[in-house]
Design a protein around this motif. Sequence first.
Motif, PDB file in Angstrom:
ATOM      1  N   VAL A 155       4.520   0.800   1.364  1.00  0.00           N
ATOM      2  CA  VAL A 155       4.605  -0.136   2.480  1.00  0.00           C
ATOM      3  C   VAL A 155       4.235  -1.534   2.005  1.00  0.00           C
ATOM      4  CG1 VAL A 155       3.989  -0.505   4.899  1.00  0.00           C
ATOM      5  CG2 VAL A 155       3.666   1.754   3.871  1.00  0.00           C
ATOM      6  N   VAL A 156       4.954  -2.539   2.492  1.00  0.00           N
ATOM      7  CA  VAL A 156       4.532  -3.925   2.359  1.00  0.00           C
ATOM      8  C   VAL A 156       4.338  -4.464   3.774  1.00  0.00           C
ATOM      9  CG1 VAL A 156       5.106  -6.249   1.593  1.00  0.00           C
ATOM     10  CG2 VAL A 156       5.692  -4.284   0.155  1.00  0.00           C
ATOM     11  N   GLY A 177       0.796  -1.217   0.000  1.00  0.00           N
ATOM     12  CA  GLY A 177       0.000   0.000   0.000  1.00  0.00           C
ATOM     13  C   GLY A 177       0.828   1.266   0.000  1.00  0.00           C
ATOM     14  N   HIS A 178       0.113   2.381  -0.034  1.00  0.00           N
ATOM     15  CA  HIS A 178       0.740   3.698  -0.152  1.00  0.00           C
ATOM     16  C   HIS A 178      -0.027   4.687   0.713  1.00  0.00           C
ATOM     17  CE1 HIS A 178       2.635   1.842  -3.670  1.00  0.00           C
ATOM     18  NE2 HIS A 178       1.425   1.389  -3.945  1.00  0.00           N
ATOM     19  N   ARG A 179       0.724   5.529   1.409  1.00  0.00           N
ATOM     20  CA  ARG A 179       0.125   6.521   2.291  1.00  0.00           C
ATOM     21  C   ARG A 179       1.191   7.530   2.696  1.00  0.00           C
ATOM     22  NH1 ARG A 179      -1.885   4.956   7.789  1.00  0.00           N
ATOM     23  NH2 ARG A 179      -1.506   7.210   8.002  1.00  0.00           N
ATOM     24  N   ARG A 180       0.857   8.409   3.610  1.00  0.00           N
ATOM     25  CA  ARG A 180       1.867   9.219   4.278  1.00  0.00           C
ATOM     26  C   ARG A 180       2.148   8.566   5.623  1.00  0.00           C
ATOM     27  NH1 ARG A 180       0.024  15.402   3.552  1.00  0.00           N
ATOM     28  NH2 ARG A 180       2.105  15.722   4.444  1.00  0.00           N
ATOM     29  N   ALA A 181       3.406   8.492   6.004  1.00  0.00           N
ATOM     30  CA  ALA A 181       3.782   7.772   7.217  1.00  0.00           C
ATOM     31  C   ALA A 181       3.010   8.310   8.407  1.00  0.00           C
ATOM     32  CB  ALA A 181       5.288   7.887   7.456  1.00  0.00           C
ATOM     33  N   PRO A 182       2.421   7.419   9.197  1.00  0.00           N
ATOM     34  CA  PRO A 182       1.534   7.860  10.271  1.00  0.00           C
ATOM     35  C   PRO A 182       2.277   8.493  11.440  1.00  0.00           C
ATOM     36  CG  PRO A 182       1.835   5.493  10.359  1.00  0.00           C
ATOM     37  CD  PRO A 182       2.503   5.955   9.098  1.00  0.00           C
ATOM     38  N   THR A 183       1.531   9.258  12.205  1.00  0.00           N
ATOM     39  CA  THR A 183       2.064   9.871  13.425  1.00  0.00           C
ATOM     40  C   THR A 183       1.838   8.900  14.576  1.00  0.00           C
ATOM     41  OG1 THR A 183       1.519  12.052  12.554  1.00  0.00           O
ATOM     42  CG2 THR A 183       1.986  11.914  14.904  1.00  0.00           C
ATOM     43  N   LEU A 184       2.779   7.975  14.722  1.00  0.00           N
ATOM     44  CA  LEU A 184       2.711   6.950  15.755  1.00  0.00           C
ATOM     45  C   LEU A 184       4.061   6.870  16.460  1.00  0.00           C
ATOM     46  CD1 LEU A 184       0.875   4.096  13.789  1.00  0.00           C
ATOM     47  CD2 LEU A 184      -0.120   5.581  15.537  1.00  0.00           C
ATOM     48  N   TYR A 203      -3.588  -2.989  -1.417  1.00  0.00           N
ATOM     49  CA  TYR A 203      -4.045  -4.122  -2.213  1.00  0.00           C
ATOM     50  C   TYR A 203      -3.611  -5.418  -1.531  1.00  0.00           C
ATOM     51  CZ  TYR A 203       0.075  -1.913  -4.412  1.00  0.00           C
ATOM     52  OH  TYR A 203       1.245  -1.229  -4.641  1.00  0.00           O
ATOM     53  N   PHE A 204      -4.646  -6.222  -1.262  1.00  0.00           N
ATOM     54  CA  PHE A 204      -4.500  -7.496  -0.586  1.00  0.00           C
ATOM     55  C   PHE A 204      -4.084  -8.557  -1.607  1.00  0.00           C
ATOM     56  CE2 PHE A 204      -7.389  -4.936   1.719  1.00  0.00           C
ATOM     57  CZ  PHE A 204      -7.547  -5.398   3.022  1.00  0.00           C
ATOM     58  N   HIS A 205      -2.988  -9.261  -1.344  1.00  0.00           N
ATOM     59  CA  HIS A 205      -2.626 -10.387  -2.197  1.00  0.00           C
ATOM     60  C   HIS A 205      -3.466 -11.585  -1.775  1.00  0.00           C
ATOM     61  CE1 HIS A 205       0.361 -13.734  -3.407  1.00  0.00           C
ATOM     62  NE2 HIS A 205      -0.442 -13.438  -4.424  1.00  0.00           N
ATOM     63  N   VAL A 206      -4.399 -11.988  -2.625  1.00  0.00           N
ATOM     64  CA  VAL A 206      -5.306 -13.091  -2.296  1.00  0.00           C
ATOM     65  C   VAL A 206      -5.145 -14.266  -3.251  1.00  0.00           C
ATOM     66  CG1 VAL A 206      -7.010 -11.603  -1.193  1.00  0.00           C
ATOM     67  CG2 VAL A 206      -7.164 -11.993  -3.650  1.00  0.00           C
ATOM     68  N   GLY A 207      -4.345 -14.119  -4.305  1.00  0.00           N
ATOM     69  CA  GLY A 207      -4.268 -15.141  -5.348  1.00  0.00           C
ATOM     70  C   GLY A 207      -3.421 -16.339  -4.977  1.00  0.00           C
ATOM     71  N   ASP A 208      -3.653 -17.422  -5.692  1.00  0.00           N
ATOM     72  CA  ASP A 208      -2.825 -18.637  -5.589  1.00  0.00           C
ATOM     73  C   ASP A 208      -2.801 -19.202  -4.178  1.00  0.00           C
ATOM     74  OD1 ASP A 208      -2.081 -18.271  -8.284  1.00  0.00           O
ATOM     75  OD2 ASP A 208      -0.543 -16.848  -7.679  1.00  0.00           O
TER      76      ASP A 208
END
Length: 464
Positions: free
Chosen positions: A271-272, A250-257, A357-362
């Motif tokens: 991010v993976v 996925g893709h985002r702005r790094a969270p404030t954590l 995006y969820f890898h659901v294949g195979d």
Amino acid sequence: MGTATVTPADLSGLTNGFRGEVLLPGDPGYEQHRHVWNGAIDRRPAVIARCAGVADVIAALHVARDTGLTVAVRGGGHSFPGLSTCDDGIVVDLSPMRGTRVDPAARTVRAQAGVLLGELDRETQAFGTAVPSGIVTHTGIAGLTLGGGIGWLTRRHGLTLDQLLSVDLVTAGGELVHASEDENRDLFWGVRGGGGNFGVVTEFEYRLSDVGPTVLAGPIFWPVEQTAEVLRFYRGWIAGAPEDLGTIAGHRRAPTLPVVPPEMQGRHVTVVFVCWAGDPDDGERYVAPLRRVGTPLLDLCRPKPFVIHQATFDPSFERGWHYYFRSCDIGPLTDEIIDLFADHAARIRSPISSFNYFHVGDGAPSRVDDDATAFSGRHATHTVNINGNALTAEEHAAEREWVHELWDALEPHGVGAYTNFLMTEGEGRVRRAYGEEKYGRLQRLKTLWDPKNLFHLNQNIVPA
């Protein structure tokens, strides 16, 4: 819109012997319980019937039929388009029904319809088992299960609905029925993917799988400028990967954590997220090449309790924020899709918007015959969810615009849709999600079990 009024006579079926709580506008607790997870949804139902058990559900549906009130059914209240509430109708609120019972000898668990994913995990992980489910612990099991259920364990153990052994369901006529492979088999086929179209499911019986309690899991972050390089490696790395590997890219702005360095917070990142469901040592060996791609900014993938990993996404989907989603299934990540993702990842404005995006294949879902359940999408490679999120209503319009820019570019690559990720997009979109053959079978079931479409606040199957 003003709220419809109901008379004491209208509610006699609820006020006489109702074990739960009946809330009308102005009552203490009404404002609290009318709100749902998505802060962009603001509805004012005429009645909220907080059910304590099956008898309460039956009573609420009788009142709905007698008064003609629109019916919304709420489990966890996580419906993206707000289909678990309504204006001027009755909300059949199952959230007080939170009973869970694990049978470790039979390797099954029974859970009532108000149970949340985190609550189910807590009970099942006490025995080193789990039901494959979603990725946010405050999601309700009911809507997730009835629409599919994808998450970290999908490739290894299958969809949530693939674990179903039976359901108890209250019909539009107020009758409690049991559905399984041996009883009401057609109905059991329909509820596994057909959502809440056929009645109110009050209890689920699931098969359990061995999971954890420790998994190798967590996110690895790269600067957005390395997106194409990372995704081209990722595409090959997941092709033919062991089924123990579950990933979401996925893709985002790094969270404030606290776990994210202050200088990295707010930066555009790719991010993976990894969850290795097997032996953590085997996972370390498989994940090692991913750690060496490009120049990671932060690597939080490490052994941890499965219940801790399940809460990874919780801070990114807090109750009360404003959410707007678009989704589709796609095949493998082509160069064109990778370039499209890299381009739009750099355009993210809101600190809480993202697309994943969820890898659901195979994996396990593809080994189930496509006709075995109403669910469609077993042979997709990825399920994409574009999240246009905002902290306020004023910021939300810009996020919706960003969602549609990405959606318009991605949709031509779509090969289907996951109904749990749909907004209110019309009958045509629902038909396409199921395909004409399955939609026709679902329509016949709908006509049999709910011919007047009492249960229409869902991804609706219109009676024939």
